[in-house]
Design a protein around this motif. Structure first.
Motif, PDB file in Angstrom:
ATOM      1  N   ASP A 157       3.850  14.814   4.032  1.00  0.00           N
ATOM      2  CA  ASP A 157       3.681  14.235   2.797  1.00  0.00           C
ATOM      3  C   ASP A 157       2.984  15.471   1.967  1.00  0.00           C
ATOM      4  N   TYR A 158       3.563  16.090   1.084  1.00  0.00           N
ATOM      5  CA  TYR A 158       2.922  17.347   0.457  1.00  0.00           C
ATOM      6  C   TYR A 158       2.701  16.734  -0.933  1.00  0.00           C
ATOM      7  N   SER A 159       1.472  16.249  -1.313  1.00  0.00           N
ATOM      8  CA  SER A 159       1.030  15.745  -2.642  1.00  0.00           C
ATOM      9  C   SER A 159      -0.266  16.184  -3.052  1.00  0.00           C
ATOM     10  N   GLU A 160      -0.750  15.679  -4.418  1.00  0.00           N
ATOM     11  CA  GLU A 160      -2.082  15.586  -4.730  1.00  0.00           C
ATOM     12  C   GLU A 160      -3.110  14.611  -3.967  1.00  0.00           C
ATOM     13  N   GLU A 161      -2.455  13.718  -3.189  1.00  0.00           N
ATOM     14  CA  GLU A 161      -3.353  12.766  -2.600  1.00  0.00           C
ATOM     15  C   GLU A 161      -4.172  13.550  -1.438  1.00  0.00           C
ATOM     16  N   THR A 162      -5.465  13.488  -1.322  1.00  0.00           N
ATOM     17  CA  THR A 162      -6.162  13.968  -0.211  1.00  0.00           C
ATOM     18  C   THR A 162      -7.014  13.373   0.558  1.00  0.00           C
ATOM     19  N   ASP A 163      -7.054  12.228   0.209  1.00  0.00           N
ATOM     20  CA  ASP A 163      -7.754  11.216   1.254  1.00  0.00           C
ATOM     21  C   ASP A 163      -6.885  10.895   2.532  1.00  0.00           C
ATOM     22  N   GLU A 164      -7.218  11.501   3.492  1.00  0.00           N
ATOM     23  CA  GLU A 164      -6.542  11.358   4.734  1.00  0.00           C
ATOM     24  C   GLU A 164      -6.607   9.989   5.125  1.00  0.00           C
ATOM     25  N   ILE A 165      -7.666   9.110   5.077  1.00  0.00           N
ATOM     26  CA  ILE A 165      -7.745   7.982   5.707  1.00  0.00           C
ATOM     27  C   ILE A 165      -6.815   6.787   4.862  1.00  0.00           C
ATOM     28  N   GLU A 166      -6.763   7.251   3.685  1.00  0.00           N
ATOM     29  CA  GLU A 166      -5.794   6.394   2.646  1.00  0.00           C
ATOM     30  C   GLU A 166      -4.375   6.769   2.984  1.00  0.00           C
ATOM     31  N   LEU A 167      -4.100   7.947   3.048  1.00  0.00           N
ATOM     32  CA  LEU A 167      -2.764   8.255   3.557  1.00  0.00           C
ATOM     33  C   LEU A 167      -2.315   8.021   4.789  1.00  0.00           C
ATOM     34  N   GLN A 168      -3.239   7.749   5.705  1.00  0.00           N
ATOM     35  CA  GLN A 168      -2.853   7.165   7.085  1.00  0.00           C
ATOM     36  C   GLN A 168      -2.521   5.794   7.074  1.00  0.00           C
ATOM     37  N   GLU A 169      -3.295   4.859   6.476  1.00  0.00           N
ATOM     38  CA  GLU A 169      -3.356   3.677   6.159  1.00  0.00           C
ATOM     39  C   GLU A 169      -1.922   3.208   5.621  1.00  0.00           C
ATOM     40  N   MET A 170      -1.578   4.187   4.579  1.00  0.00           N
ATOM     41  CA  MET A 170      -0.408   3.887   3.556  1.00  0.00           C
ATOM     42  C   MET A 170       0.623   3.901   4.655  1.00  0.00           C
ATOM     43  N   TRP A 171       0.869   5.174   5.259  1.00  0.00           N
ATOM     44  CA  TRP A 171       1.823   5.606   6.148  1.00  0.00           C
ATOM     45  C   TRP A 171       1.987   4.394   7.315  1.00  0.00           C
ATOM     46  N   ASP A 172       0.925   3.976   7.850  1.00  0.00           N
ATOM     47  CA  ASP A 172       0.766   3.071   8.950  1.00  0.00           C
ATOM     48  C   ASP A 172       1.527   1.682   8.611  1.00  0.00           C
ATOM     49  N   ASN A 173       1.252   1.379   7.545  1.00  0.00           N
ATOM     50  CA  ASN A 173       1.944   0.063   6.697  1.00  0.00           C
ATOM     51  C   ASN A 173       3.257   0.339   6.570  1.00  0.00           C
ATOM     52  N   LEU A 174       3.570   1.347   5.896  1.00  0.00           N
ATOM     53  CA  LEU A 174       5.105   1.791   5.711  1.00  0.00           C
ATOM     54  C   LEU A 174       5.922   1.765   7.028  1.00  0.00           C
ATOM     55  N   ILE A 175       5.398   2.281   7.855  1.00  0.00           N
ATOM     56  CA  ILE A 175       6.206   2.659   9.214  1.00  0.00           C
ATOM     57  C   ILE A 175       6.158   0.989   9.962  1.00  0.00           C
ATOM     58  N   GLN A 176       5.286   0.262   9.857  1.00  0.00           N
ATOM     59  CA  GLN A 176       5.151  -0.867  10.259  1.00  0.00           C
ATOM     60  C   GLN A 176       6.478  -2.044   9.767  1.00  0.00           C
ATOM     61  N   THR A 177       6.558  -1.760   8.288  1.00  0.00           N
ATOM     62  CA  THR A 177       7.682  -2.228   7.629  1.00  0.00           C
ATOM     63  C   THR A 177       8.902  -1.564   8.134  1.00  0.00           C
ATOM     64  N   LEU A 178       8.944  -0.406   8.396  1.00  0.00           N
ATOM     65  CA  LEU A 178      10.394   0.312   8.830  1.00  0.00           C
ATOM     66  C   LEU A 178      10.783  -0.245  10.178  1.00  0.00           C
ATOM     67  N   ARG A 179       9.628  -0.350  11.141  1.00  0.00           N
ATOM     68  CA  ARG A 179       9.989  -0.685  12.403  1.00  0.00           C
ATOM     69  C   ARG A 179      10.373  -2.020  12.231  1.00  0.00           C
ATOM     70  N   GLU A 180      10.015  -2.984  11.507  1.00  0.00           N
ATOM     71  CA  GLU A 180      10.603  -4.268  11.581  1.00  0.00           C
ATOM     72  C   GLU A 180      12.164  -4.427  10.954  1.00  0.00           C
ATOM     73  N   GLN A 181      12.509  -3.350  10.119  1.00  0.00           N
ATOM     74  CA  GLN A 181      13.685  -3.419   9.511  1.00  0.00           C
ATOM     75  C   GLN A 181      14.786  -2.706  10.499  1.00  0.00           C
ATOM     76  N   VAL A 182      14.367  -1.841  11.534  1.00  0.00           N
ATOM     77  CA  VAL A 182      15.177  -1.188  12.323  1.00  0.00           C
ATOM     78  C   VAL A 182      15.109  -1.921  13.915  1.00  0.00           C
ATOM     79  N   GLY A 183      14.242  -2.805  13.846  1.00  0.00           N
ATOM     80  CA  GLY A 183      14.197  -3.456  15.236  1.00  0.00           C
ATOM     81  C   GLY A 183      13.337  -2.681  16.154  1.00  0.00           C
ATOM     82  N   GLY A 184      12.660  -1.775  15.707  1.00  0.00           N
ATOM     83  CA  GLY A 184      11.908  -0.791  16.678  1.00  0.00           C
ATOM     84  C   GLY A 184      10.447  -0.750  16.462  1.00  0.00           C
TER      85      GLY A 184
END
Length: 137
Positions: A110-137
């Motif tokens: 993720d190459y962007s203007e967002e620099t808050d590592e903790i916020e980025l980690q939490e955002m991606w953790d949540n998105l990936i949790q949703t993705l895992r639910e979608q793919v069954g993984g």
């Protein structure tokens, strides 16, 4: 705005194990319908094949700058006028498989203007949790 006044970009890289084959996972990363199921409110494709990612009812235009079926896709974000910009933000999704363990990993850059590592980690953790639910993984 002079170039020296532009905000600097930050490269955030994270990797997640995903319990799904690359063939199942790839459409969730590279198609408008797949991305809408886990990544954003909606994705529309305009006649020029640009993607309009919609978050919080705001449009963010991007183009696919590279892709390898069942391996990777890169979205490069455009200006509000749908034009390429220097040092553009981008998003890489790369599927990697371990020959030894048969595990599948999704690496995200993720190459962007967002620099808050903790916020980025939490955002991606949540998105990936949703993705895992979608793919069954």
């Amino acid at each position: 705005m002079p170039l020296s006044a532009t905000r600097s970009k930050h490269r955030f890289t994270v990797e997640y194990p995903i319990n799904a084959s690359p063939k199942i996972l790839y459409p969730y990363l590279a198609s408008a319908s797949g991305l809408t199921r886990w990544f954003c409110q909606d994705v529309k494709i305009d006649p020029d094949h640009r993607l309009n990612f919609i978050w919080d009812n705001q449009s963010h235009y991007a183009e696919i700058s590279s892709h390898r079926t069942n391996k990777s896709v890169r979205f490069v974000f455009l200006s509000d006028q749908k034009r390429a910009v220097p040092d553009a933000s981008y998003l890489d999704f790369c599927i990697e498989s371990s020959e030894l363990t048969q595990e599948v990993f999704l690496r995200i850059v993720d190459y962007s203007e967002e620099t808050d590592e903790i916020e980025l980690q939490e955002m991606w953790d949540n998105l990936i949790q949703t993705l895992r639910e979608q793919v069954g993984g």
